[in-house]
Design a protein around this motif. Structure first.
Motif, mmCIF file in Angstrom:
data_model
loop_
_atom_site.group_PDB
_atom_site.id
_atom_site.type_symbol
_atom_site.label_atom_id
_atom_site.label_comp_id
_atom_site.label_asym_id
_atom_site.label_seq_id
_atom_site.Cartn_x
_atom_site.Cartn_y
_atom_site.Cartn_z
ATOM 1 N N VAL A 74 46.397 -15.447 25.078
ATOM 2 C CA VAL A 74 45.491 -15.867 26.158
ATOM 3 C C VAL A 74 44.649 -14.722 26.696
ATOM 4 O O VAL A 74 43.961 -14.869 27.678
ATOM 5 N N HIS A 134 34.983 -19.673 31.293
ATOM 6 C CA HIS A 134 34.992 -21.037 31.850
ATOM 7 C C HIS A 134 33.928 -21.270 32.924
ATOM 8 O O HIS A 134 33.809 -22.381 33.420
ATOM 9 N N GLY A 135 33.215 -20.221 33.315
ATOM 10 C CA GLY A 135 32.218 -20.391 34.372
ATOM 11 C C GLY A 135 32.810 -20.451 35.768
ATOM 12 O O GLY A 135 32.183 -20.939 36.706
ATOM 13 N N PHE A 136 34.001 -19.923 35.932
ATOM 14 C CA PHE A 136 34.665 -19.912 37.239
ATOM 15 C C PHE A 136 34.225 -18.644 37.941
ATOM 16 O O PHE A 136 34.344 -17.549 37.377
ATOM 17 N N ALA A 197 49.133 -15.521 36.810
ATOM 18 C CA ALA A 197 50.063 -15.956 35.772
ATOM 19 C C ALA A 197 50.142 -14.933 34.638
ATOM 20 O O ALA A 197 51.087 -14.964 33.850
ATOM 21 N N ARG A 201 53.076 -14.999 27.320
ATOM 22 C CA ARG A 201 53.592 -16.360 27.335
ATOM 23 C C ARG A 201 54.965 -16.457 26.674
ATOM 24 O O ARG A 201 55.366 -17.524 26.212
ATOM 25 N N LEU A 206 57.522 -15.602 31.534
ATOM 26 C CA LEU A 206 57.091 -16.762 32.313
ATOM 27 C C LEU A 206 58.169 -17.208 33.295
ATOM 28 O O LEU A 206 57.876 -17.545 34.443
ATOM 29 N N THR A 210 57.611 -17.413 37.362
ATOM 30 C CA THR A 210 57.701 -18.621 38.183
ATOM 31 C C THR A 210 58.928 -18.598 39.092
ATOM 32 O O THR A 210 58.876 -19.159 40.196
ATOM 33 N N MET A 225 45.777 -18.118 43.119
ATOM 34 C CA MET A 225 45.642 -17.471 41.814
ATOM 35 C C MET A 225 44.186 -17.607 41.425
ATOM 36 O O MET A 225 43.731 -18.714 41.142
ATOM 37 N N SER A 226 43.461 -16.505 41.405
ATOM 38 C CA SER A 226 42.013 -16.564 41.192
ATOM 39 C C SER A 226 41.550 -15.954 39.884
ATOM 40 O O SER A 226 40.405 -16.102 39.527
ATOM 41 N N LYS B 177 43.485 -23.948 25.267
ATOM 42 C CA LYS B 177 42.296 -23.225 25.697
ATOM 43 C C LYS B 177 41.766 -23.742 27.029
ATOM 44 O O LYS B 177 40.650 -23.412 27.438
ATOM 45 N N ALA B 178 42.566 -24.565 27.687
ATOM 46 C CA ALA B 178 42.108 -25.211 28.916
ATOM 47 C C ALA B 178 42.546 -24.431 30.146
ATOM 48 O O ALA B 178 43.645 -23.864 30.182
ATOM 49 N N LEU B 179 41.689 -24.440 31.175
ATOM 50 C CA LEU B 179 42.001 -23.812 32.449
ATOM 51 C C LEU B 179 42.437 -24.899 33.419
ATOM 52 O O LEU B 179 41.707 -25.863 33.654
ATOM 53 N N ILE B 200 54.877 -25.980 36.935
ATOM 54 C CA ILE B 200 53.913 -24.920 36.584
ATOM 55 C C ILE B 200 54.452 -24.083 35.423
ATOM 56 O O ILE B 200 53.726 -23.724 34.495
ATOM 57 N N ASN B 201 55.735 -23.764 35.476
ATOM 58 C CA ASN B 201 56.360 -23.014 34.382
ATOM 59 C C ASN B 201 56.168 -23.746 33.066
ATOM 60 O O ASN B 201 55.715 -23.162 32.068
ATOM 61 N N LEU B 204 52.523 -23.657 31.870
ATOM 62 C CA LEU B 204 51.998 -22.351 31.450
ATOM 63 C C LEU B 204 52.223 -22.084 29.965
ATOM 64 O O LEU B 204 51.528 -21.261 29.367
ATOM 65 N N PHE B 205 53.193 -22.775 29.373
ATOM 66 C CA PHE B 205 53.389 -22.604 27.930
ATOM 67 C C PHE B 205 52.329 -23.357 27.131
ATOM 68 O O PHE B 205 52.167 -23.135 25.937
ATOM 69 N N VAL B 207 48.887 -24.311 28.435
ATOM 70 C CA VAL B 207 47.472 -24.170 28.794
ATOM 71 C C VAL B 207 47.079 -22.703 28.750
ATOM 72 O O VAL B 207 47.929 -21.816 28.610
ATOM 73 N N ARG B 208 45.769 -22.440 28.907
ATOM 74 C CA ARG B 208 45.304 -21.053 28.859
ATOM 75 C C ARG B 208 45.758 -20.306 30.109
ATOM 76 O O ARG B 208 46.298 -19.205 30.021
ATOM 77 N N SER B 209 45.483 -20.853 31.274
ATOM 78 C CA SER B 209 45.893 -20.204 32.506
ATOM 79 C C SER B 209 45.827 -21.183 33.669
ATOM 80 O O SER B 209 45.366 -22.316 33.502
ATOM 81 N N VAL B 210 46.296 -20.732 34.817
ATOM 82 C CA VAL B 210 46.376 -21.574 36.011
ATOM 83 C C VAL B 210 45.580 -20.936 37.147
ATOM 84 O O VAL B 210 45.606 -19.712 37.317
ATOM 85 N N ARG B 211 44.878 -21.777 37.893
ATOM 86 C CA ARG B 211 44.165 -21.342 39.085
ATOM 87 C C ARG B 211 44.662 -22.135 40.277
ATOM 88 O O ARG B 211 44.925 -23.348 40.166
ATOM 89 N N ARG B 227 33.935 -25.861 35.306
ATOM 90 C CA ARG B 227 34.602 -24.573 35.534
ATOM 91 C C ARG B 227 36.099 -24.680 35.279
ATOM 92 O O ARG B 227 36.777 -23.692 34.998
ATOM 93 N N LEU B 228 36.623 -25.866 35.500
ATOM 94 C CA LEU B 228 38.029 -26.154 35.266
ATOM 95 C C LEU B 228 38.098 -27.279 34.252
ATOM 96 O O LEU B 228 37.195 -28.130 34.188
ATOM 97 N N ASP B 229 39.185 -27.293 33.467
ATOM 98 C CA ASP B 229 39.343 -28.365 32.473
ATOM 99 C C ASP B 229 40.333 -29.426 32.914
ATOM 100 O O ASP B 229 40.237 -30.579 32.505
#
Lengths: 303, 290
Positions: A74, A134-136, A197, A201, A206, A210, A225-226, B177-179, B200-201, B204-205, B207-211, B227-229
């Motif tokens: 990632v 992602h455009g965030f 995060a 992975r 992980l 968590t 988480m930004s 690859k999703a956010l 969330i745990n 996380l295995f 998806v790409r990441s968490v916001r 911006r988010l998926d």
């Protein structure tokens, strides 16, 4: 993984102790510091110019389709990361050919550059690459400058939100030219905590992440988480966040600028264990001075 | 206390505008340059325009910090002037007076300040959220972040926009690859917190990441503009968090559903959203994470 080495004989003591105690700087570093004094503003100005040049490239590419490579499962890198680092280094090298340079992308391509006492630029050309892809809108250029391994000048620029964070050691911290200070929150339970995060992975990492978050959620107001370590440090510096920690981020380029910005805003930067901050350890915590002890205790509770 | 402030009201515990505020409302209205119409001749565009006016007035920066309740009063006053026969459901009114049943009638569903924790801390993800349902279907949506000056709008059947430019959801097809965005919510009992972090745990295995940004309405807008998926949240306050965002996501080509995969229920305090390509995998993953 990336591992920036320092002067191994006194890595833990002189760098971290001297971060807080200028009188203990070794003679070589003191001379270097004195030679650079009076030109700190010039160094800052050069860093700001370089950051804004890179910011233009980021802004331009922000809404375009990105070609993404993977440094890990990632951990992403784009052409923009590489182009920005090139632009920043070319600009700063032209002004300061005698200085040293450490950049995230150059390190990834060419291997470790040792961090020495010499004036060194430590650069993350694009912190928040996932956000960029992602455009965030939480992305930034982070340019730190160390002398004697002490973060002395810091510039962090978010070109999407047009926020420029700057600091020179001993001269305060600023957002778009306005002074900023860390929050005055005293109670953990009313605090806003940031973490990430990360990019690893494997199960043990992980689970540790968590579990730690679970433990902290009972003690703080809420969690953010930004996606940018450097911007999280800036968030603490300007009081939007009360506490931040991250372990296992990429390297010193994620924290070199933010560390001086937080400190100059009246905040503290330290290892999550409570020990002194080590720029090369890939571990960081930050808070205002009132919360540090409670925060460190809350972090230990889980480990 | 944050330097960001919200309503233009300086006085008034009553939902009646001060002279300054009344003239501000009138100025905003005159900028639209619309003729007065009989109630039954209003179009969706009229509803949207009024909602945008109300959102911008509520989002106006001023020297005095006002409460969520006063902002809500201001929004309701503005909309009631134009649409007196409509129904109104607001977060603060509900907190003060109890739940209003959501009926088939045209109903404005308002969160005057979504992201209150962010507001208090000065973290820039805050917004006004104004949705209109007709027949219990989200039909008009306005979400306005006055700090980042981002205005998200949509009318059912007519697309979704950010500051007037058309937006659409991402075209991401792979979960890895999703956010993903979610929130930790406000409940701190052990069962809820454990369930949240376990989920969330597990995610996380995959998806790409968490916001986590602290505003449900803005998370929905993040889905809508790509911006988010993926987004899900359980146990948020009420329909005011999702009424506007639901139509914005749908009009941007996305899907809004219950995290179980069933149809979205605006009053359930449960929401999930994604682009259509990811929905199946997302639901599957959410089920496995329970």
């Amino acid at each position: 993984m990336l591992n920036v080495k320092g002067n191994s004989s006194n890595r833990q003591t002189s760098a971290t102790r001297s971060f807080f105690s200028p009188n203990l700087i070794a003679p070589f570093s003191r001379n270097a510091l004195m030679a650079a004094k009076g030109s700190m503003e010039e160094l800052l100005s050069a860093a700001v110019d370089a950051a804004k040049n890179a910011g233009e490239i980021i802004r331009f590419g922000f809404h375009e389709t990105k070609h993404v490579e993977h440094k890990g499962v990632v951990d992403l890198v784009t052409e923009t990361d590489k182009k920005c680092e090139e632009v920043i280094f070319d600009y700063l090298r032209s002004k300061y050919p005698g200085h040293k340079f450490i950049g995230e992308e150059t390190t990834a391509a060419c291997g470790i550059t040792e961090l020495t006492d010499e004036p060194t630029w430590i650069v993350d050309p694009l912190d928040g690459t996932t956000n960029f892809v992602h455009g965030f809108p939480f992305v930034c250029v982070s340019i730190g400058f160390t002398i004697g391994r002490i973060p002395t000048v810091g510039v962090i620029y978010n070109p999407i939100m047009d926020e420029l964070f700057t600091a020179i050691r001993g001269k305060g911290a600023f957002l778009n030219g306005n002074p900023i200070t860390a929050s005055t929150q005293t109670e953990l339970v009313k605090s806003l905590l940031a973490t990430e995060a990360g990019t690893k992975r494997d199960k043990s990492t992980l689970d540790a992440s968590t579990n730690r978050i679970n433990s902290l959620l009972f003690k703080v107001r809420s969690l953010r988480m930004s996606g940018s370590c450097a911007l999280n440090l800036c968030g603490v510096a300007c009081g939007r966040l009360d506490m931040f920690y991250e372990v296992g981020f990429g390297g010193p380029w994620d924290v070199a600028a933010g560390a001086v910005i937080v400190t100059e805003a009246g905040g503290l930067v330290f290892d999550p264990s409570g020990k002194e901050f080590d720029l090369t350890s890939q571990r960081v915590a930050a808070s205002n001075s009132l919360l540090k002890n409670a925060f460190v205790e809350a972090l230990q509770h889980e480990e | 206390m944050s330097q960001y402030v919200f309503c233009a009201l300086k006085s008034a515990f009553l939902p009646i505008p001060s002279p300054n505020q009344e003239s501000r409302i009138k100025n905003q209205e005159s900028r639209n340059k619309k003729q007065e119409k009989m109630p039954d001749k209003y179009s969706m565009e009229d509803f949207l325009a009024k909602a945008v006016d109300a959102a911008k007035i509520a989002g106006e920066v001023d020297l005095v910090t006002e409460t969520d309740k006063k902002c809500e009063d201001l929004i309701f006053y503005h909309l009631k002037q134009q649409f007196p026969e409509h129904k109104f459901v607001g977060e603060e009114t509900t907190a003060a007076c109890g739940a209003t049943e959501l009926t088939e009638e045209p109903t404005w569903i308002v969160d005057p300040l979504d992201g209150t924790t962010n507001f208090v801390h000065g973290f820039p993800f805050v917004c006004v959220s104004i949705g209109l349902t007709i027949g219990r279907i989200p039909t008009v949506g306005v979400v306005y972040n006055p700090i980042m000056d981002e205005l998200f709008t949509a009318i059912r059947g007519k697309g979704a926009f950010l500051n007037g430019k058309a937006i659409k959801v991402s075209s991401q097809t792979e979960l890895v690859k999703a956010l993903l965005a979610t929130e930790v919510g406000t409940k701190r009992d052990k069962a809820t917190v454990d369930e949240t972090t376990n989920r969330i745990n597990s995610l996380l295995f995959k998806v790409r990441s968490v916001r986590m940004c602290g505003s449900c309405a803005l998370n929905l807008c993040g889905i809508a503009c790509g911006r988010l998926d993926l987004f899900y949240e359980l146990g948020f306050g009420g329909p005011w968090d999702v009424a506007a965002g639901a139509v914005i996501v749908t009009e941007a080509g996305g899907l809004v559903f219950d995290p179980s995969g069933k149809d979205f229920d605006i009053t359930s305090q449960r929401v999930a959203a994604s682009n259509p390509l990811l929905k199946g995998a997302f639901i599957e993953t959410l089920k496995q994470s329970e």
